[in-house]
Design an enzyme around this catalytic site. Structure first.
Site, mmCIF file in Angstrom:
data_model
loop_
_atom_site.group_PDB
_atom_site.id
_atom_site.type_symbol
_atom_site.label_atom_id
_atom_site.label_comp_id
_atom_site.label_asym_id
_atom_site.label_seq_id
_atom_site.Cartn_x
_atom_site.Cartn_y
_atom_site.Cartn_z
ATOM 1 N N GLU A 78 5.864 14.828 -1.325
ATOM 2 C CA GLU A 78 5.144 14.818 -2.607
ATOM 3 C C GLU A 78 5.827 15.622 -3.703
ATOM 4 O O GLU A 78 5.756 15.275 -4.883
ATOM 5 C CB GLU A 78 3.715 15.338 -2.417
ATOM 6 C CG GLU A 78 2.757 14.351 -1.755
ATOM 7 C CD GLU A 78 2.760 14.447 -0.239
ATOM 8 O OE1 GLU A 78 3.723 15.017 0.328
ATOM 9 O OE2 GLU A 78 1.820 13.950 0.391
ATOM 10 N N GLU A 89 -0.759 12.889 6.140
ATOM 11 C CA GLU A 89 -1.978 13.696 6.000
ATOM 12 C C GLU A 89 -3.157 13.039 6.727
ATOM 13 O O GLU A 89 -3.981 13.727 7.333
ATOM 14 C CB GLU A 89 -2.293 13.918 4.520
ATOM 15 C CG GLU A 89 -1.258 14.836 3.873
ATOM 16 C CD GLU A 89 -1.466 14.990 2.381
ATOM 17 O OE1 GLU A 89 -1.329 13.973 1.672
ATOM 18 O OE2 GLU A 89 -1.770 16.104 1.931
HETATM 19 C C1 LIG Z 1 -2.187 12.528 -1.779
HETATM 20 C C2 LIG Z 1 -0.785 12.466 -1.277
HETATM 21 O O1 LIG Z 1 -0.415 13.753 -0.830
HETATM 22 C C3 LIG Z 1 0.129 12.019 -2.339
HETATM 23 C C4 LIG Z 1 1.176 11.100 -1.809
HETATM 24 O O2 LIG Z 1 1.139 10.619 -0.721
HETATM 25 S S1 LIG Z 1 2.401 10.731 -2.895
HETATM 26 C C5 LIG Z 1 3.404 9.579 -2.027
HETATM 27 C C6 LIG Z 1 4.281 10.234 -1.024
HETATM 28 N N1 LIG Z 1 5.171 9.270 -0.493
HETATM 29 C C7 LIG Z 1 6.422 9.146 -0.931
HETATM 30 O O3 LIG Z 1 6.879 9.872 -1.789
HETATM 31 C C8 LIG Z 1 7.240 8.045 -0.308
HETATM 32 C C9 LIG Z 1 7.786 7.161 -1.387
HETATM 33 N N2 LIG Z 1 8.482 6.032 -0.833
HETATM 34 C C10 LIG Z 1 9.724 6.149 -0.306
HETATM 35 O O4 LIG Z 1 10.304 7.206 -0.207
HETATM 36 C C11 LIG Z 1 10.381 4.897 0.171
HETATM 37 O O5 LIG Z 1 9.849 3.818 -0.573
HETATM 38 C C12 LIG Z 1 10.140 4.605 1.673
HETATM 39 C C13 LIG Z 1 10.923 5.641 2.487
HETATM 40 C C14 LIG Z 1 8.673 4.677 2.002
HETATM 41 C C15 LIG Z 1 10.627 3.188 2.012
HETATM 42 O O6 LIG Z 1 11.955 3.048 1.604
HETATM 43 P P1 LIG Z 1 12.664 1.582 1.634
HETATM 44 O O7 LIG Z 1 12.409 0.953 2.929
HETATM 45 O O8 LIG Z 1 14.057 1.814 1.177
HETATM 46 O O9 LIG Z 1 11.894 0.704 0.586
HETATM 47 P P2 LIG Z 1 11.702 0.888 -0.995
HETATM 48 O O10 LIG Z 1 12.532 -0.127 -1.699
HETATM 49 O O11 LIG Z 1 11.846 2.297 -1.399
HETATM 50 O O12 LIG Z 1 10.158 0.521 -1.128
HETATM 51 C C16 LIG Z 1 9.702 -0.805 -0.892
HETATM 52 C C17 LIG Z 1 8.638 -1.114 -1.902
HETATM 53 O O13 LIG Z 1 7.498 -0.285 -1.609
HETATM 54 C C18 LIG Z 1 7.117 0.434 -2.781
HETATM 55 N N3 LIG Z 1 6.627 1.745 -2.344
HETATM 56 C C19 LIG Z 1 7.182 2.598 -1.454
HETATM 57 N N4 LIG Z 1 6.404 3.674 -1.287
HETATM 58 C C20 LIG Z 1 5.334 3.495 -2.095
HETATM 59 C C21 LIG Z 1 4.182 4.257 -2.358
HETATM 60 N N5 LIG Z 1 3.942 5.428 -1.754
HETATM 61 N N6 LIG Z 1 3.304 3.768 -3.265
HETATM 62 C C22 LIG Z 1 3.510 2.589 -3.877
HETATM 63 N N7 LIG Z 1 4.578 1.814 -3.656
HETATM 64 C C23 LIG Z 1 5.477 2.269 -2.767
HETATM 65 C C24 LIG Z 1 8.395 0.565 -3.589
HETATM 66 O O14 LIG Z 1 8.095 0.792 -4.944
HETATM 67 C C25 LIG Z 1 9.044 -0.782 -3.342
HETATM 68 O O15 LIG Z 1 8.397 -1.707 -4.168
HETATM 69 P P3 LIG Z 1 9.232 -2.937 -4.805
HETATM 70 O O16 LIG Z 1 9.742 -3.714 -3.642
HETATM 71 O O17 LIG Z 1 8.234 -3.650 -5.642
HETATM 72 O O18 LIG Z 1 10.347 -2.318 -5.606
#
Ligand SMILES: C[C@H](O)CC(=O)SCCNC(=O)CCNC(=O)[C@H](O)C(C)(C)COP(=O)(O)OP(=O)(O)OC[C@H]1O[C@@H](n2cnc3c(N)ncnc32)[C@H](O)[C@@H]1OP(=O)(O)O
Length: 643
Positions: free
Chosen positions: A135, A115
């Protein structure tokens, strides 16, 4: 972990490079937004800055908004903890600002990260950068303008698809769709982005504000048609998910009343959704899944997983061939051992069919499929077991047979080899009892279809070594499963938790409740199929065999129903022979079979639990509770026992 911060460097070319730093995924923490605002305003004011490039630290643009903040909101019910950035920062300061901005994205560009990039005036990406708005998978919707800007850049159908499925696309596809302006090699990313930003400032390239665009959206009537179709699909695939319908409503608001109004509605709905039960549940799942990779005294004692290059599977049935498929798809060499050429041939053919199915559904490219085919080999004896790193036994649930197999493999496999069983119920201490390698004995419980279902339940006994657990966890990750380490008991954590599910369904059926109504209510609650259809799919033999295990392990909470025996006696075996509670015909949807009703009546007569001999009267909500509350209770027991 470095503290979350935002940096800015202004070059001699007049480009300010603003970088957010919050490893490992540059999650957009509250301080990141504060830092962005500060640096952006500074860049806007400085006379030596002509244009801005926005990027993320360490080769990953951003994994999106900091999900920890959702967790805090869930604990406090205080939505004021959410930063208010959509209008002020992303729209007013960034998109409508007086200096052009280009996002230089690499690795990950998800959620709020994408975004932010959409709020810039162009986007340059490194190859194979993931771009997505996931999301909805957290029970919320894109809350920083994503519902409005993405459709305006790539058109409604594709934007809706990306949001509804939460699946990312790669930058190469993004370029074709118009989301990305150019894909360039990683080492040139910043150079190209800087020049692009200057070109916009000097009007050599267009200064595009996504929110003001209308060219990709089509006419109002076309947009309505697309939204109508999307709502219909959501009714089928996510009917209990409030965020899917809310997201479509918000998109529609922008189509009808303009992007800016869409952004305002989006911000309001976002706050409502964050507080929903669905979001609380899904955010819990996000962190819980990640917590499973941290196992005390296994992952925190400095051990490194050993390479697992060759795995032997004993038994090429449905489970064995599914597990083999998962492994070869991740380049692990597999040998399947069977007891005769006919079974072996069948097992190998199933692996091939699984792989071909993935190609047909466009989930796998042909060259990768060919590679996977070449990684599997069938054998009828143990002569090729001398260099395997792991054996996964996947034969029928028969204790003496499994014990003999473990005696054999202990003899023929190298001393480092992990000796795993795919049993779903039998105590691993019993399976490994006759070996002297109990530190290498472990459960690797896959779920059918094993090449599709993500869960891998890893069962440790008191004697299983930390190294063996770590190695199996690493294999699980390699083959893209979610490995969950649990303790050893009848049914382990998953089936143990779920055995009351089938029991309660049987109980209700014998109390006179219609089995199809029960299935329909459970589906309506959100499970993909109901308990009776599940029994049809699993086959009654499995249910009877595992039922016996539970009866002896938990005799105080067992309901004995004669229904399955009666069904088998009448020649039914569920989907296997096309006849169960439902009729199964190739190419057709399963449909209820009225001829099963007299058999159910007979079961009711034998159990004789209907009060006054009459069916009980029960609400739909009570059906769901009667089936799922016992599951919750069992889950509590599993936790309580430290499993
Ligand atoms: C206003 C907006 O519209 C609202 C949003 O943006 S909501 C958030 C949208 N984003 C997501 O849903 C993505 C969520 N994250 C993921 O899918 C996956 O973590 C990823 C694809 C980014 C990375 O995957 P991968 O490399 O396998 O690492 P993964 O083990 O999942 O994450 C590494 C660390 O980062 C953290 N992390 C990943 N994304 C995060 C996020 N968005 N916020 C906080 N922590 C996050 C994980 O909790 C993990 O922490 P840990 O090591 O303490 O357990």
């Amino acid at each position: 972990m470095a503290k979350a911060k935002v940096t800015m460097e202004v070059g001699n070319d007049g480009v300010a490079v603003i970088t957010f730093v919050n490893p490992p995924v540059n999650a957009l923490a509250i301080q990141i937004f504060a830092g962005l605002k500060e640096k952006w305003n500074e860049a806007a004011m400085r006379n030596d800055v002509k244009a801005i490039v926005l990027t993320g630290y360490g080769g990953r643009f951003s994994g999106g908004f900091d999900i920890n903040v959702f967790e805090k909101v869930h604990k406090t019910d205080d939505v004021s903890l959410l930063p208010d950035v959509s209008v002020e920062l992303m729209t007013n300061i960034m998109e409508d600002g007086k200096k052009p901005a280009v996002a230089a994205v690499e690795g990950l560009c998800l959620g709020g990260g994408l975004e932010l990039a959409l709020g810039c005036h162009a986007r340059i990406a490194a190859p194979r950068t993931q771009l997505g708005l996931p999301e909805l998978s957290l029970g919320v919707l894109p809350g920083s303008g994503g519902t409005q800007r993405l459709p305006r850049l790539i058109g409604l159908p594709k934007a809706i698809d990306m949001m509804m499925t939460s699946k990312p696309i790669m930058s190469e596809e993004g370029e074709k769709l118009g989301l990305i302006d150019a894909v360039v090699p990683s080492k040139e990313l910043l150079k190209v982005a800087r020049q692009w930003a200057l070109d916009i400032a000097e009007r050599h390239k267009p200064w595009m504000r996504s929110l003001h665009r209308t060219d990709k959206i089509g006419s109002l009537s076309e947009a309505h048609e697309v939204l109508k179709l999307a709502r219909k699909q959501v009714k089928q695939t996510a009917r209990n998910m409030p965020q899917h319908f809310a997201c479509l409503d918000v998109i529609e608001e922008g189509i009808v009343h303009g992007g800016y109004n869409g952004v305002l509605k989006e911000a309001k709905v976002f706050e409502d959704l964050v507080l929903s039960d669905t979001s609380r549940g899904l955010v819990h799942v996000f962190f819980a899944q990640r917590a499973t990779s941290k196992v005390p005294n296994v992952t925190d004692i400095g051990l490194k997983p050993r390479p697992v290059k060759k795995v032997a599977i004993i038994g090429g049935g449905l489970m064995g061939s599914g597990i083999a498929t998962s492994l070869v798809l991740s380049n692990i060499f597999v040998i399947i051992k069977e007891i005769n050429p006919e079974y072996l041939q069948k097992g190998i053919k199933t692996v091939e069919a699984n792989i071909r199915g993935l190609v047909a559904r466009k989930k796998l490219q042909q060259d990768k499929a060919n590679k996977a085919f070449s990684m599997v080999k069938g054998v009828l004896d143990y002569s090729e077991f001398k260099d395997v790193d792991m054996v996964i036994e996947a034969v029928i649930e028969n204790v003496p047979l499994k014990q003999q197999i473990f005696i054999d493999i202990e003899k023929v496999c190298p001393p480092h080899c992990i000796l795993a069983s795919n049993t779903s119920t039998i105590d691993l201490n019993v399976i490994g009892k006759k070996t002297s390698s109990q530190d290498r004995v472990i459960g690797a419980h896959f779920f059918s279809p094993a090449h599709v279902m993500p869960l891998l339940e890893i069962i440790r006994t008191e004697k299983t070594s930390a190294q063996a657990i770590l190695d199996l966890m690493a294999v699980g990750k390699t083959i893209k499963k979610v490995p969950v380490v649990v303790g050893n008991c009848t049914g382990f954590a998953v089936n143990r938790t779920f055995f009351p599910y089938a029991q309660s369904a049987q109980f209700l059926a014998n109390l006179g409740v219609d089995v199809y109504r029960i299935d329909a209510q459970i589906i309506s609650f959100g499970l993909p199929i109901g308990p009776f259809q599940l029994q049809d799919l699993a086959g009654y033999g499995v249910a009877i065999a595992t039922g016996k295990e539970y009866s002896s392990a938990f005799p105080d909470r067992i309901f004995k129903s004669p229904l399955l025996d009666l069904l088998i006696k009448s020649g039914r075996n569920g989907k296997n022979n096309g006849k169960g509670y439902y009729i199964y015909k190739k190419g057709e949807k399963a449909r209820p079979d009225p001829s099963v009703l007299p058999i159910i009546e007979e079961s009711r007569r034998l159990t004789n639990i209907m009060p006054g001999g009459k069916p009980i009267s029960i609400t739909d909500q009570e059906i769901v509770e009667m089936i799922l509350f016992p599951v919750v209770n069992e889950a509590c027991r599993v936790l309580d026992e430290g499993l």
